[in-house]
Design a protein around this motif. Structure first.
Motif, PDB file in Angstrom:
ATOM      1  N   THR A  17       1.005  -1.220   0.149  1.00 39.80           N
ATOM      2  CA  THR A  17       0.123  -0.156   0.012  1.00 39.80           C
ATOM      3  C   THR A  17       0.950   1.230  -0.119  1.00 39.80           C
ATOM      4  O   THR A  17       0.685   2.229  -0.718  1.00 39.80           O
ATOM      5  CB  THR A  17      -1.052   0.181   1.384  1.00 39.80           C
ATOM      6  N   HIS A  18       1.864   1.273   0.808  1.00 35.88           N
ATOM      7  CA  HIS A  18       2.839   2.353   0.828  1.00 35.88           C
ATOM      8  C   HIS A  18       3.388   2.671  -0.453  1.00 35.88           C
ATOM      9  O   HIS A  18       3.437   3.721  -1.054  1.00 35.88           O
ATOM     10  CB  HIS A  18       4.191   2.090   1.957  1.00 35.88           C
ATOM     11  N   LEU A  30       7.658   1.817  -6.754  1.00 33.05           N
ATOM     12  CA  LEU A  30       7.072   0.561  -6.463  1.00 33.05           C
ATOM     13  C   LEU A  30       7.976  -0.363  -5.767  1.00 33.05           C
ATOM     14  O   LEU A  30       7.461  -1.581  -5.467  1.00 33.05           O
ATOM     15  CB  LEU A  30       6.511  -0.024  -7.912  1.00 33.05           C
ATOM     16  N   THR A  31       9.433  -0.336  -6.065  1.00 35.34           N
ATOM     17  CA  THR A  31      10.449  -1.237  -5.860  1.00 35.34           C
ATOM     18  C   THR A  31      11.238  -0.932  -4.639  1.00 35.34           C
ATOM     19  O   THR A  31      12.008  -1.671  -4.294  1.00 35.34           O
ATOM     20  CB  THR A  31      11.022  -1.789  -7.022  1.00 35.34           C
ATOM     21  N   ALA A  70       7.639  12.088  -1.139  1.00 36.06           N
ATOM     22  CA  ALA A  70       6.584  11.494  -1.029  1.00 36.06           C
ATOM     23  C   ALA A  70       6.514  10.256  -0.186  1.00 36.06           C
ATOM     24  O   ALA A  70       5.624   9.789   0.418  1.00 36.06           O
ATOM     25  CB  ALA A  70       6.387  10.870  -2.435  1.00 36.06           C
ATOM     26  N   ASP A  71       7.942   9.555   0.034  1.00 38.63           N
ATOM     27  CA  ASP A  71       8.051   8.233   0.810  1.00 38.63           C
ATOM     28  C   ASP A  71       7.875   8.959   2.322  1.00 38.63           C
ATOM     29  O   ASP A  71       7.180   8.410   3.092  1.00 38.63           O
ATOM     30  CB  ASP A  71       9.365   7.988   0.565  1.00 38.63           C
ATOM     31  N   LEU A  72       8.605  10.160   2.635  1.00 37.60           N
ATOM     32  CA  LEU A  72       8.388  10.596   3.912  1.00 37.60           C
ATOM     33  C   LEU A  72       7.064  10.812   4.251  1.00 37.60           C
ATOM     34  O   LEU A  72       6.348  10.445   5.217  1.00 37.60           O
ATOM     35  CB  LEU A  72       9.363  11.987   3.753  1.00 37.60           C
ATOM     36  N   TYR A  73       6.341  11.599   3.272  1.00 38.06           N
ATOM     37  CA  TYR A  73       4.842  11.860   3.546  1.00 38.06           C
ATOM     38  C   TYR A  73       3.982  10.651   3.770  1.00 38.06           C
ATOM     39  O   TYR A  73       3.147  10.791   4.787  1.00 38.06           O
ATOM     40  CB  TYR A  73       4.142  12.483   2.049  1.00 38.06           C
ATOM     41  N   VAL A  74       4.061   9.704   2.864  1.00 34.08           N
ATOM     42  CA  VAL A  74       3.111   8.429   3.370  1.00 34.08           C
ATOM     43  C   VAL A  74       3.688   7.606   4.491  1.00 34.08           C
ATOM     44  O   VAL A  74       2.495   7.333   5.120  1.00 34.08           O
ATOM     45  CB  VAL A  74       3.291   7.517   2.013  1.00 34.08           C
TER      46      VAL A  74
END
Length: 403
Positions: free
Chosen positions: A168-169, A199-200, A281-285
């Motif tokens: 999901t992340h 995605l990876t 985006a990674d930090l936000y999610v």
């Protein structure tokens, strides 16, 4: 015939570089005359906030002279004086269930996890990279055709503890990158690599990623070491699985690097736009995701923190706020009426989403969720509400049908 305006690519604009055309707002106001320069990063941010456009007539003149180049935002083309939609939209409609977000996203979640955990299936199954890029293509179709519904589904799935967190992340980070990459200035050639990397990026620790979402205790030394090693480990796995795209592999290796040099594994400071967007985006999610040992932050708080943490580069946090909204679809809010509502659409303003009231002011579920206009003072958004505080279970299919 009324003049038409076409969205400009943000790669047109650089500080202290003359603009090749007159630049207009989407309301028909001249923002910057041909040949004038963007004087400062602050002016550039203001320009981007007004959604810069070019007159169709000006564009066609430059096109006839062979000077149009990459003026337009990717996905926009002009033929016979009319805008044409990207072919991905027609492809999405032709794929039946894959074009319906409420049906497609749970299937894509399962397929991504399967792709990670069985990267080298026996023939005649396609190679890993081909399967992964097919999934990325589905994301692009859904994001272009149904951006609000896609955000709604993934934020709802993020709060579901029965689903594997890591997949999901990854999907939500990839969706955010897809929605913002063009305006951030990521080139068309880099965007597929960026989505594939999103995605990876955690294949080097996907099972641990899922486990940590359920873990209440502190990290063990072994877990901490695996986390620090996963960018390099993930890139190595992808190379062994046949991924030859050098940018894809680089973004996976560097997705935890930060411009302040405090990232890992290399402590790099000179980073490209695609990497910085992926990192944010990674930090936000990660920050809005609830875990067993802590609540997630509200989307409003998460994007505000990104803004405060990056005083020298507000452009990307501002893009996240504008493209997702301060209250993105799938999140919850409390209205001034006292009702609790679920956000179903981004509004014209970041703080005025389209919502459905699901709990009344007395705390009782509303049998038929009711639309509330957050532009009206009585129903304005008063505060964010964390998903774990909402006791009403929603049927995403029915919610999306109501919108």
């Amino acid at each position: 015939m009324a003049e038409r305006y076409l969205p400009l690519s943000l790669t047109v604009f650089r500080v202290d570089r003359p603009t090749p055309v007159d630049v207009w707002s989407d309301q028909g106001l001249l923002l910057l005359a041909h040949g004038h320069r963007v004087a400062s990063p602050e002016q550039l941010r203001r320009l981007v906030a007004h959604r810069p456009m070019v007159k169709q007539s000006d564009y066609l003149v430059l096109q006839a002279q062979g000077l149009a180049g990459a003026l337009l935002r990717p996905g926009v083309s002009v033929t016979a004086g009319a805008l044409t939609a990207p072919p991905a939209r027609a492809a999405a409609r032709a794929r039946g269930d894959w074009a319906e977000p409420a049906l497609a996203w749970p299937r894509l979640h399962t397929r991504l996890a399967a792709c990670w955990h069985d990267p080298l299936p026996k023939a005649p199954a396609p190679p890993f990279a081909e399967r992964l890029l097919e999934l990325a293509g589905h994301l692009a179709d859904l994001a272009d055709e149904h951006p609000d519904d896609s955000l709604f589904m993934l934020l709802q799935m993020l709060a579901d503890p029965t689903l594997g967190y890591s997949a999901t992340h990854a999907w939500l980070v990839a969706l955010i990158c897809h929605l913002t990459a063009a305006e951030a200035g990521v080139s068309a050639a880099e965007r597929q690599s960026l989505c594939a990397a999103a995605l990876t990026m955690n294949v080097g620790m996907s099972r641990l990623h899922d486990a940590l979402a359920r873990q209440k205790s502190a990290l063990s030394p072994v877990q901490r070491a695996e986390i620090l090693a996963h960018p390099q480990a993930g890139a190595q796995c992808l190379a062994e699985w046949g991924v030859a795209d050098s940018l894809w592999l680089q973004l996976v290796r560097e997705h935890h690097e930060s411009p302040d040099g405090q990232g890992y594994p290399g402590g790099l400071t000179r980073l490209g736009t695609a990497q910085r967007l992926l990192h944010l985006a990674d930090l936000y999610v990660a920050r809005i995701s609830p875990r067993a040992n802590r609540s997630g932050l509200s989307p409003l708080t998460a994007v505000r923190n990104l803004y405060l943490e990056h005083p020298d580069d507000h452009l990307l946090p501002e893009l996240l706020a504008r493209h997702l909204g301060l209250y993105p679809p799938g999140s919850y809010v409390r209205l001034r009426s006292g009702e609790t509502a679920v956000v179903v659409r981004r509004g014209r303003r970041a703080n005025e989403p389209v919502v459905l009231a699901i709990v009344n002011a007395q705390g009782w579920p509303i049998a038929v969720p009711a639309t509330r206009d957050t532009r009206q003072p009585a129903h304005a958004v008063h505060a964010s509400v964390l998903a774990e505080e909402v006791r009403v279970r929603l049927d995403p299919v029915k919610i999306l049908q109501r919108t």
